[in-house]
Design a protein around this motif. Structure first.
Motif, PDB file in Angstrom:
ATOM      1  N   SER A   1       0.596  -1.419   0.253  1.00  0.00           N
ATOM      2  CA  SER A   1       0.359   0.370  -0.302  1.00  0.00           C
ATOM      3  C   SER A   1       0.753   1.735   0.432  1.00  0.00           C
ATOM      4  CB  SER A   1      -1.329   0.042   1.270  1.00  0.00           C
ATOM      5  OG  SER A   1      -1.409  -0.775   1.279  1.00  0.00           O
ATOM      6  N   LEU A   2       0.390   1.847  -0.473  1.00  0.00           N
ATOM      7  CA  LEU A   2       0.720   3.878  -0.800  1.00  0.00           C
ATOM      8  C   LEU A   2      -0.204   4.292  -0.159  1.00  0.00           C
ATOM      9  CD1 LEU A   2       2.880   5.366  -1.560  1.00  0.00           C
ATOM     10  CD2 LEU A   2       1.312   6.128  -3.400  1.00  0.00           C
ATOM     11  N   VAL A   3       0.769   5.039   1.124  1.00  0.00           N
ATOM     12  CA  VAL A   3      -0.552   5.315   2.376  1.00  0.00           C
ATOM     13  C   VAL A   3      -0.326   6.762   2.384  1.00  0.00           C
ATOM     14  CG1 VAL A   3      -1.687   3.340   3.390  1.00  0.00           C
ATOM     15  CG2 VAL A   3       0.452   4.356   4.148  1.00  0.00           C
ATOM     16  N   ARG A   4      -0.797   8.141   2.614  1.00  0.00           N
ATOM     17  CA  ARG A   4      -0.516   8.987   3.284  1.00  0.00           C
ATOM     18  C   ARG A   4      -0.688   9.023   4.870  1.00  0.00           C
ATOM     19  NH1 ARG A   4      -4.354  11.588   0.979  1.00  0.00           N
ATOM     20  NH2 ARG A   4      -5.450  12.274   2.667  1.00  0.00           N
ATOM     21  N   CYS A   5       0.055   9.451   5.308  1.00  0.00           N
ATOM     22  CA  CYS A   5       0.983   9.981   7.163  1.00  0.00           C
ATOM     23  C   CYS A   5       0.570  10.678   6.962  1.00  0.00           C
ATOM     24  CB  CYS A   5       1.639   8.471   7.416  1.00  0.00           C
ATOM     25  SG  CYS A   5       1.201   6.935   6.782  1.00  0.00           S
ATOM     26  N   ASP A   6       0.067  11.251   8.518  1.00  0.00           N
ATOM     27  CA  ASP A   6      -0.322  12.201   9.103  1.00  0.00           C
ATOM     28  C   ASP A   6       1.186  12.323  10.653  1.00  0.00           C
ATOM     29  OD1 ASP A   6      -1.789  14.621   8.601  1.00  0.00           O
ATOM     30  OD2 ASP A   6      -3.069  12.547   9.279  1.00  0.00           O
ATOM     31  N   VAL A   7       2.413  12.936  10.682  1.00  0.00           N
ATOM     32  CA  VAL A   7       3.453  12.815  11.667  1.00  0.00           C
ATOM     33  C   VAL A   7       3.501  13.825  12.535  1.00  0.00           C
ATOM     34  CG1 VAL A   7       5.885  12.798  11.563  1.00  0.00           C
ATOM     35  CG2 VAL A   7       4.654  12.556   9.600  1.00  0.00           C
TER      36      VAL A   7
ATOM     37  N   ALA B   1       8.925   0.702   7.124  1.00  0.00           N
ATOM     38  CA  ALA B   1       9.004   1.166   4.951  1.00  0.00           C
ATOM     39  C   ALA B   1       9.410   1.615   4.537  1.00  0.00           C
ATOM     40  CB  ALA B   1       7.780   1.499   5.170  1.00  0.00           C
ATOM     41  N   ARG B   2       9.243   2.375   3.296  1.00  0.00           N
ATOM     42  CA  ARG B   2       9.894   3.501   1.998  1.00  0.00           C
ATOM     43  C   ARG B   2       9.550   4.437   2.391  1.00  0.00           C
ATOM     44  NH1 ARG B   2      14.340   0.633   2.526  1.00  0.00           N
ATOM     45  NH2 ARG B   2      14.905  -1.105   1.343  1.00  0.00           N
ATOM     46  N   VAL B   3      10.226   5.656   2.316  1.00  0.00           N
ATOM     47  CA  VAL B   3       8.833   6.841   2.583  1.00  0.00           C
ATOM     48  C   VAL B   3       9.630   7.073   0.792  1.00  0.00           C
ATOM     49  CG1 VAL B   3       9.313   9.248   2.427  1.00  0.00           C
ATOM     50  CG2 VAL B   3       9.519   7.621   4.317  1.00  0.00           C
ATOM     51  N   ALA B   4       8.093   6.667  -0.184  1.00  0.00           N
ATOM     52  CA  ALA B   4       7.769   7.051  -1.093  1.00  0.00           C
ATOM     53  C   ALA B   4       8.177   8.203  -1.821  1.00  0.00           C
ATOM     54  CB  ALA B   4       6.245   6.295  -1.782  1.00  0.00           C
ATOM     55  N   TYR B   5       7.491   9.359  -0.985  1.00  0.00           N
ATOM     56  CA  TYR B   5       7.630  10.764  -1.094  1.00  0.00           C
ATOM     57  C   TYR B   5       6.976  11.521   0.160  1.00  0.00           C
ATOM     58  CZ  TYR B   5       2.914  11.214  -3.038  1.00  0.00           C
ATOM     59  OH  TYR B   5       1.320  11.097  -3.268  1.00  0.00           O
TER      60      TYR B   5
ATOM     61  N   THR C   1       5.308  15.815   0.942  1.00  0.00           N
ATOM     62  CA  THR C   1       4.358  16.655  -0.375  1.00  0.00           C
ATOM     63  C   THR C   1       4.711  17.695   1.046  1.00  0.00           C
ATOM     64  OG1 THR C   1       2.908  15.688  -0.802  1.00  0.00           O
ATOM     65  CG2 THR C   1       2.277  18.074  -0.386  1.00  0.00           C
ATOM     66  N   ARG C   2       5.573  19.179   0.549  1.00  0.00           N
ATOM     67  CA  ARG C   2       5.753  19.812   1.260  1.00  0.00           C
ATOM     68  C   ARG C   2       5.374  21.382   0.627  1.00  0.00           C
ATOM     69  NH1 ARG C   2      12.137  20.474   2.827  1.00  0.00           N
ATOM     70  NH2 ARG C   2      11.293  18.149   4.507  1.00  0.00           N
ATOM     71  N   LEU C   3       4.847  21.854   1.241  1.00  0.00           N
ATOM     72  CA  LEU C   3       3.894  23.592   0.777  1.00  0.00           C
ATOM     73  C   LEU C   3       3.369  23.629  -0.464  1.00  0.00           C
ATOM     74  CD1 LEU C   3       7.528  25.784   0.977  1.00  0.00           C
ATOM     75  CD2 LEU C   3       5.324  25.352   2.770  1.00  0.00           C
ATOM     76  N   GLY C   4       2.204  22.133  -0.598  1.00  0.00           N
ATOM     77  CA  GLY C   4       1.727  21.761  -1.248  1.00  0.00           C
ATOM     78  C   GLY C   4       2.383  21.070  -2.926  1.00  0.00           C
TER      79      GLY C   4
ATOM     80  N   VAL D   1       4.288  13.040   4.657  1.00  0.00           N
ATOM     81  CA  VAL D   1       4.183  11.765   4.357  1.00  0.00           C
ATOM     82  C   VAL D   1       3.815  10.374   3.836  1.00  0.00           C
ATOM     83  CG1 VAL D   1       6.088  10.182   5.664  1.00  0.00           C
ATOM     84  CG2 VAL D   1       5.921  12.015   5.908  1.00  0.00           C
ATOM     85  N   HIS D   2       3.905  10.517   2.782  1.00  0.00           N
ATOM     86  CA  HIS D   2       3.424   9.107   2.305  1.00  0.00           C
ATOM     87  C   HIS D   2       4.363   8.256   2.038  1.00  0.00           C
ATOM     88  CE1 HIS D   2       0.481  12.302   0.175  1.00  0.00           C
ATOM     89  NE2 HIS D   2       2.425  12.516   0.305  1.00  0.00           N
TER      90      HIS D   2
END
Length: 222
Positions: free
Chosen positions: A147-153, A171-175, A177-180, A197-198
């Motif tokens: 799964s690719l999941v978007r996580c709050d940190v 897990a691996r940090v796929a990408y 999102t910073r400042l949109g 963090v995704h």
């Protein structure tokens, strides 16, 4: 690029307008000609009256040249049939179907037909506002193993390096999102405030990984 949309409800009309505004050619198929009134007056794309899974209607819409096809009518069966015709008969590589029943959406997702489950999407949005710390699934492979999941940190992770996140979550940090804007981080990239963090993670490890990020790092991280 050319796009074909089945269904001219609010979603279909919005998709058509946005795609055309971005410079693409668009064709909309709907069995009710009155539905085309939802399209903006400046819409220059094709309006095809017919069933979205009818081969002749799809041909009129230019399905042979389509980069992608979206089935977003108000009927699950029609959307799935149309998506399969677009993919299996006309060879469209990018196909998505809107599904109201999330249980059926899971079945078709495993068959390789990307779906958007309306009920689940709405519930996820509501839950995310009620419980801001959580993981939201963005993608699963056809076997549902990864799964690719978007996580709050948790704010305590601000200033920590990506490699620490990966070590703690497994897990691996796929990408990030910073400042949109999305960015592919390096191991020593430092998390900043409001980063999203995704993670790419084994599906059965989504919960544990999110629990790690939902809390502050342990003292061993100091």
């Amino acid at each position: 690029m050319h796009f074909v949309i089945m269904g001219c409800g609010r979603v279909g009309a919005t998709l058509a307008e946005q795609l055309e505004d971005n410079g693409h050619s668009v064709a909309v198929v709907d069995q009710n000609p009155d539905a085309f009134r939802r399209l903006p007056s400046h819409f220059a794309g094709r309006r095809v009256t017919g069933l979205g899974f009818d081969r002749d209607a799809l041909a009129q819409a230019g399905i042979e040249d389509a980069h992608a096809f979206a089935a977003v009518s108000n009927g699950d069966n029609s959307n799935i049939i149309a998506a399969r015709v677009a993919r299996e008969v006309f060879g469209v590589g990018n196909v998505v179907a809107r599904i109201y029943d999330p249980r059926r959406a899971e079945v078709y997702q495993r068959l390789g037909i990307p779906t958007v489950a309306t009920v689940r999407w709405t519930a996820d949005q509501v839950l995310r506002r009620m419980l801001p710390l959580g993981a939201v699934s963005e993608y699963q492979d056809p076997s549902s193993s990864v799964s690719l999941v978007r996580c709050d940190v948790h704010v305590g992770w601000v200033g920590r390096e990506i490699e620490r996140v990966e070590e703690r979550t497994g897990a691996r940090v796929a990408y990030v999102t910073r400042l949109g804007r999305g960015m592919v981080p390096e191991p020593h990239t430092v998390l900043q405030e409001n980063d999203v963090v995704h993670l790419m993670v084994a599906t059965d490890r989504v919960g544990p990984a999110q629990r790690v990020l939902a809390g502050p790092p342990g003292r061993e991280e100091d």
